[in-house]
Structures are given as C-alpha cells and as structure tokens.
Scaffold this motif. Structure first.
Motif, short mmCIF file in Angstrom:
data_model
loop_
_atom_site.label_atom_id
_atom_site.label_comp_id
_atom_site.label_asym_id
_atom_site.label_seq_id
_atom_site.Cartn_x
_atom_site.Cartn_y
_atom_site.Cartn_z
N ILE A 127 22.39 61.76 28.78
CA ILE A 127 22.69 60.78 29.83
C ILE A 127 22.32 59.41 29.28
CG2 ILE A 127 21.95 59.92 32.08
CD1 ILE A 127 21.59 62.80 32.97
N ASN A 128 23.23 58.44 29.46
CA ASN A 128 23.00 57.08 28.98
C ASN A 128 23.00 56.10 30.15
OD1 ASN A 128 23.13 57.44 25.97
ND2 ASN A 128 25.09 58.31 26.53
N GLY A 129 22.84 54.82 29.82
CA GLY A 129 22.94 53.78 30.82
C GLY A 129 21.66 53.47 31.55
N LEU A 130 20.51 53.90 31.02
CA LEU A 130 19.23 53.67 31.69
C LEU A 130 18.62 52.35 31.22
CD1 LEU A 130 17.69 57.25 31.39
CD2 LEU A 130 19.30 56.35 33.10
N SER A 131 17.72 51.83 32.06
CA SER A 131 17.07 50.56 31.74
C SER A 131 15.64 50.58 32.24
CB SER A 131 17.84 49.40 32.38
OG SER A 131 17.24 48.16 32.08
N GLU A 132 14.77 49.86 31.56
CA GLU A 132 13.37 49.79 31.96
C GLU A 132 13.25 49.37 33.43
OE1 GLU A 132 9.20 47.46 30.77
OE2 GLU A 132 11.09 47.00 29.72
N GLY A 133 12.45 50.09 34.19
CA GLY A 133 12.28 49.80 35.60
C GLY A 133 13.08 50.67 36.52
N ASP A 134 14.11 51.36 36.00
CA ASP A 134 14.86 52.33 36.82
C ASP A 134 13.96 53.51 37.17
OD1 ASP A 134 17.17 50.83 36.57
OD2 ASP A 134 17.98 52.02 34.92
N LYS A 179 20.29 60.64 39.25
CA LYS A 179 20.35 59.54 40.20
C LYS A 179 19.42 58.45 39.67
CE LYS A 179 19.65 58.29 45.07
NZ LYS A 179 19.22 58.79 46.41
N VAL A 180 20.00 57.30 39.35
CA VAL A 180 19.27 56.18 38.75
C VAL A 180 19.15 55.09 39.80
CG1 VAL A 180 19.21 54.52 36.86
CG2 VAL A 180 20.23 56.79 36.50
N LEU A 189 11.57 62.17 37.16
CA LEU A 189 11.12 61.66 35.87
C LEU A 189 10.39 60.33 35.99
CD1 LEU A 189 14.27 62.51 33.71
CD2 LEU A 189 12.11 63.78 33.86
N GLY A 190 10.32 59.77 37.21
CA GLY A 190 9.62 58.52 37.40
C GLY A 190 10.37 57.34 36.82
N SER A 191 9.64 56.31 36.39
CA SER A 191 10.25 55.08 35.88
C SER A 191 10.63 55.22 34.41
CB SER A 191 9.28 53.91 36.04
OG SER A 191 9.04 53.65 37.41
N VAL A 192 11.73 54.61 34.05
CA VAL A 192 12.17 54.62 32.66
C VAL A 192 11.22 53.76 31.84
CG1 VAL A 192 14.04 53.98 31.09
CG2 VAL A 192 14.58 54.94 33.34
N LYS A 238 9.64 51.46 28.72
CA LYS A 238 10.15 50.32 27.97
C LYS A 238 10.92 50.80 26.74
CE LYS A 238 8.62 46.01 25.79
NZ LYS A 238 7.45 45.15 25.47
N SER A 239 12.06 50.19 26.49
CA SER A 239 12.95 50.43 25.34
C SER A 239 13.83 51.67 25.49
CB SER A 239 12.18 50.53 24.02
OG SER A 239 11.55 51.79 23.86
N ALA A 240 13.55 52.57 26.43
CA ALA A 240 14.38 53.77 26.58
C ALA A 240 15.71 53.40 27.25
CB ALA A 240 13.66 54.82 27.40
N THR A 241 16.80 53.99 26.75
CA THR A 241 18.13 53.74 27.33
C THR A 241 18.87 55.02 27.69
OG1 THR A 241 19.15 53.65 25.14
CG2 THR A 241 18.37 51.57 26.09
N GLY A 242 18.24 56.18 27.42
CA GLY A 242 18.94 57.42 27.72
C GLY A 242 18.01 58.61 27.81
N LEU A 243 18.63 59.77 28.08
CA LEU A 243 17.94 61.06 28.17
C LEU A 243 18.72 62.08 27.37
CD1 LEU A 243 17.29 61.43 32.02
CD2 LEU A 243 15.51 61.22 30.28
N THR A 244 18.00 63.04 26.79
CA THR A 244 18.65 64.23 26.27
C THR A 244 18.07 65.45 26.97
OG1 THR A 244 17.07 64.41 24.44
CG2 THR A 244 19.14 63.26 24.01
N ILE A 245 18.92 66.44 27.21
CA ILE A 245 18.52 67.68 27.87
C ILE A 245 18.83 68.83 26.92
CG2 ILE A 245 18.89 69.20 29.85
CD1 ILE A 245 20.13 65.80 30.38
N SER A 246 17.81 69.60 26.55
CA SER A 246 17.99 70.76 25.69
C SER A 246 17.60 72.01 26.47
CB SER A 246 17.13 70.65 24.43
OG SER A 246 17.48 69.51 23.68
N ALA A 247 18.45 73.02 26.46
CA ALA A 247 18.21 74.23 27.26
C ALA A 247 18.51 75.48 26.45
CB ALA A 247 19.08 74.19 28.52
N THR A 248 17.87 76.56 26.81
CA THR A 248 18.10 77.83 26.12
C THR A 248 19.39 78.50 26.58
OG1 THR A 248 16.72 78.92 27.78
CG2 THR A 248 15.65 78.24 25.72
#
Length: 510
Positions: free
Chosen positions: A297-304, A369-370, A346-349, A351-361
């Motif tokens: 997932i992309n498009g995240l910003s600090e403070g979201d 929801k951002v 996941l709480g607040s994004v 600093k410097s993070a802009t995305g998430l990765t999800i790894s599953a078995t």
C-alpha cells in the motif's frame, strides 16, 4: 381358400413376427450401446477439439457520479439538515496505445458527451495517449474504447474526483473508473453509528441482471445473513443501491462480493462518515480483486492514522511493515482467522514512511483507511487497496487535482522502472528511470513536473517489482485549512486474454 393362399398367409405372419423381433432386438441394443461418434465428450471428439486465445477489442469503463449524501430531504431546522454543500467534480479520461476510438457518455444513453479520438490516422504510433476532461456532476459516465489491436500497454485508465469546502462532504473523494465484470470484490470500512455505506451497482448492458451479494464481517467468521436480503436487480443501463450499513450493521469492516448472473456489472461503495454535525470525511471503495501473499500500500504521509483491513480465506500469519527510502521496518505480526475481516490499528505513520508491505503465509486481500485531520474537528480519509506489481500500468490524474506519485519496490533486490508523465494533450513531458532499493519506497511530486500540468502517468516495470499509486488533494480544500485526501490506484494495461475451446459435436444438425 386354396392351399396356395393359405401358405402365403402363413409366410406373411411369420415374416411379421420376425420383423417385430428384429425391431425389439435393435431397440434393446440401442439402449445399452451408442457409437463413440455420437458422444460430444467422447475421446474421438476431444482429440478434435480446438483451443484459441482471444483478447477483447472493445473495452468499457464505468466512472461513478460525484459523491452525494444518502438523504437530502428537508426536515427540521435548516442547521440540522444534511447538505451536499458546494460539491464539485472532475474526471479525466485516458486511452493508451493502439486505440481506434474512445468516447464517453452518460450511463444508459447513446449520447456522447466527450470524444477522446474519432479515428486514428495511419501515422499514429502505438504509444499514443488520448486524454479528455469533464465532470460527473450530472451522473455516472461510461467510457467505450475500441482497440486497433490488443497488446500490453493498450487500454483505458480513467479516474474521477469530487470535493467540497462546506456542507457534509468537506474534503476530497476520488476513485479510478471501474471495468465491469461478472464478479467483483470490495473491502469496505466499518458500519458503526455515523457511517453511511452505499453499494452502487451499475449495469452498462442492454439486458437487466440479478446480482447476488455476499458479505463477511469483523465480528465472526463466515458470511453474514443480511437484514436487507442478498439479491439486487439492476435494470439495463441503470444503477441500483444497497445500504450496507443497514444490511450488516455494527461491523468494524466488511468484505463484499458482487456476482452478476447474466451480464458484467461495475460496483463501488460510497462511504460517508459524520460525528453528529461534524464532517469526518468521505471516499469511494473500488473493486479489490487481488489476493496474494505479498501486497503493498502506498500514498502514506507522516501524521496519517492508518487502519488496515485484511481478509484471508484460510488462516494466515501476517506481517505488516512500514516502508521508506531505506527499506522495511516491521510493525505488526498477527495470526488471522479465515473468512473474517481483521482490523489492525497501525496508529500514526512514522516520519519518512510512505507505504506498507503485507507478507502472509496464505493469500490475503487487504485495504487501508488513511485518516487526516483538518481545522475545527473536521477530518477526511482515503480508502486504498493493497496491490501487487504490474508489468505496465497507468493512472489518470483528475483535473483540478494536486498529486503525488508513491512507489514501493516489493522485491528482494534493487529494481528500476520507467515513470512517464503526460500533459493534457497526451504529450510526454517527462520520462525518468526510478531505481529503488529492495523493500523501499519513494515519492515524486507531480507539481514539480511541467509546472504541475500532468494529466496522466504510466509505469513500465519489466521486473514486475513495483507497486504504486497517486495521492491527490485539491487547492480549494487546502486553502480552507481542511483535510482533503484520497488515493487512486494504478490500472493494469496488461493484455486481457481468455482461452476458448471448441469441440466437434455430431449431434448438432447444421
């Protein structure tokens, strides 16, 4: 009677009896034995079957109408009445590659409201891009595109946006336009008090269809029994609406499937949140048909603030990590129950993070929801689907939008992809190679490209390692000190292919 006559009569009787016996015997044999050439599924027929790979040359794309509240009836004091406010909208239509003709009209009519290109001349290149703009103020639009040839990089990628600075829809809502299909899945945020969830199902065909709706919630495993029924009839060229908040109330999230019996349909969910009289945002949930062991997932910003929704069809161990320019940082690990939507706060994004990765078995479907806060307790949110890498994809940037491209490299090695930006005339204004470290993410401000005149972007990713989207805002909303955020996902421009089998059937009379 003479002796000769009696003899002939006896022989006739004997022949008649023998004929009856022969007929009975033949019927008995036919009942237990049939020649192999009669059977359509016999080995002989199977050996003569022919397969052919086909690709569609006619594409349809549904762009939903601007955001609207469910109930605008006037009742009580005016200050307590629901209002769409000064809602406005824009839509950007694009067609990439070997396109002969693309036109746009209102759903259910033959009237054309905008033509991207009428006829491609002989000198046109296969990498041409055709772009047009408009609004969806007066209703949903249907884009019809005819291809000269089906190939990777050819197709339609369009999107819409609506925004307001007063009323109950303050903020920004946006969505990529939807390709109709016989089955679509959507990940939807909660149905608690104050949340409106309108499932809109559009049928662009000339034939009515019956749609079956199944919903899985967050409270327990298994499909929910809907209080409103699970069947929706959608007329030809029409839209039908189901209130999911009424059908499956008091859930923290929903996983919804929409299955059409007769013709392809397009589905979106309009989500609106209010806290009493305070606007808490609105956005569209669009189909989320991707299920995989690795998603981003992309498009995240600090403070979201981020809530992640994950649906596994089998029990799965899931690891969620923030991504930034240096790589991944694990933030959450859980074992998730099958056939139930799990909500991970996941709480607040950071600093410097802009995305998430999800790894599953096991393969999972995921969305987030951002949420972002504005002045006066107002808030807005974006609903964004987790995705997988695509070889070639594109995003249309809605007119009047300010956009930021966000890209994540999901592979274990450094990778390079080519990002191309186009202006409103379809001309290339910038093309650059993006090299991103393994597991890392980056952002590109489109405002820095061609003075912000970017109408569309495409990403060529030969290694299929990049997941990307655009985060959009709107100047009027920002100037009013209001939160306004939405995230538009990429449209896959991979050639659609289907395998068609034909078998010889000797029982069919030509």
């Amino acid at each position: 009677m003479s002796k000769h006559s009696r003899s002939k009569t006896v022989w006739r009787m004997v022949l008649a009896v023998v004929s009856v016996l022969v007929i009975v015997a033949l019927v008995a044999v036919a009942a237990v034995y049939r020649p192999t050439w009669i059977h359509a599924d016999s080995p002989m027929t199977q050996r003569s079957s022919v397969s052919r790979t086909v690709s569609p040359r006619q594409l349809e794309t549904y762009c939903p109408a601007r955001m609207t509240i469910a109930d605008t009836d006037a009742y009580g004091d005016s200050e307590y009445q629901a209002s769409n406010g000064n809602i406005a909208s824009s839509v950007r239509y694009t067609a990439f590659g070997a396109v002969f003709h693309s036109s746009v009209g209102f759903l259910g009519t033959d009237e054309t409201t905008s033509a991207l290109v009428l006829t491609k001349d002989d000198e046109g290149a296969d990498d041409d891009v055709f772009i047009a703009s408009g609004t969806v103020n007066d209703g949903s639009q249907l884009q019809n595109t005819r291809l000269l040839s089906a190939s990777d990089g050819t197709g339609a990628a369009s999107s819409m946006m609506s925004w307001a600075t007063d009323g109950d829809l303050k903020g920004v809502s946006a969505a990529s336009c939807v390709t109709p299909a016989l089955k679509q899945s959507l990940m939807v945020s909660g149905t608690k008090t104050g949340i409106t969830q309108q499932l809109v199902v559009a049928n662009p065909s000339a034939k009515a269809t019956s749609v079956n709706i199944k919903v899985w919630g967050s409270d327990k495993a298994g499909a929910l029994a809907l209080s409103t029924g699970s069947t929706l009839t959608v007329g030809a060229g029409k839209e039908s609406i189901l209130n999911l908040a009424a059908a499956a109330s008091e859930q923290d999230a929903l996983y919804v499937t929409v299955s059409s019996a007769d013709t392809p349909v397009a589905a979106v969910v309009r989500t609106i949140t209010m806290d009493g009289l305070t606007s808490k945002g609105s956005d569209y949930a669009v189909p989320n048909n991707v299920s995989a062991k690795t998603l981003a997932i992309n498009g995240l910003s600090e403070g979201d603030d981020v809530n992640l929704y994950v649906y596994p069809s089998q029990q799965a161990d899931v690891t969620v990590s923030w991504t930034d320019g240096t790589g991944t940082k694990n933030t959450n690990q859980q074992t998730l129950e099958a056939n139930r939507v799990s909500v991970i706060d996941l709480g607040s994004v950071p600093k410097s993070a802009t995305g998430l990765t999800i790894s599953a078995t096991e393969p999972v479907t995921a969305a987030a929801k951002v949420t972002n806060d504005g002045d006066g307790d107002q808030a807005d949110f974006a609903l964004v689907n987790a995705s997988v890498p695509m070889n070639v994809s594109a995003i249309a940037v809605p007119d009047h939008a300010t956009a930021q491209v966000s890209v994540t490299n999901t592979s274990d090695d450094d990778r390079t992809a080519t990002l191309t930006s186009y202006n409103g005339d379809g001309d290339i204004v910038e093309q650059s190679d993006l090299t991103i470290r393994a597991g890392a993410s980056t952002t590109i401000e489109l405002a820095d490209i061609n003075d912000g005149d970017v109408a569309a972007v495409s990403l060529a990713d030969p290694d299929q390692s990049m997941v990307w989207n655009i985060r959009v805002s709107q100047k009027d909303v920002s100037d009013a000190k209001l939160a306004g955020v939405s995230i538009i996902g990429a449209t896959d421009l991979k050639e659609a292919r289907e395998q068609v089998w034909s078998n010889q059937n000797m029982t069919i009379v030509r």
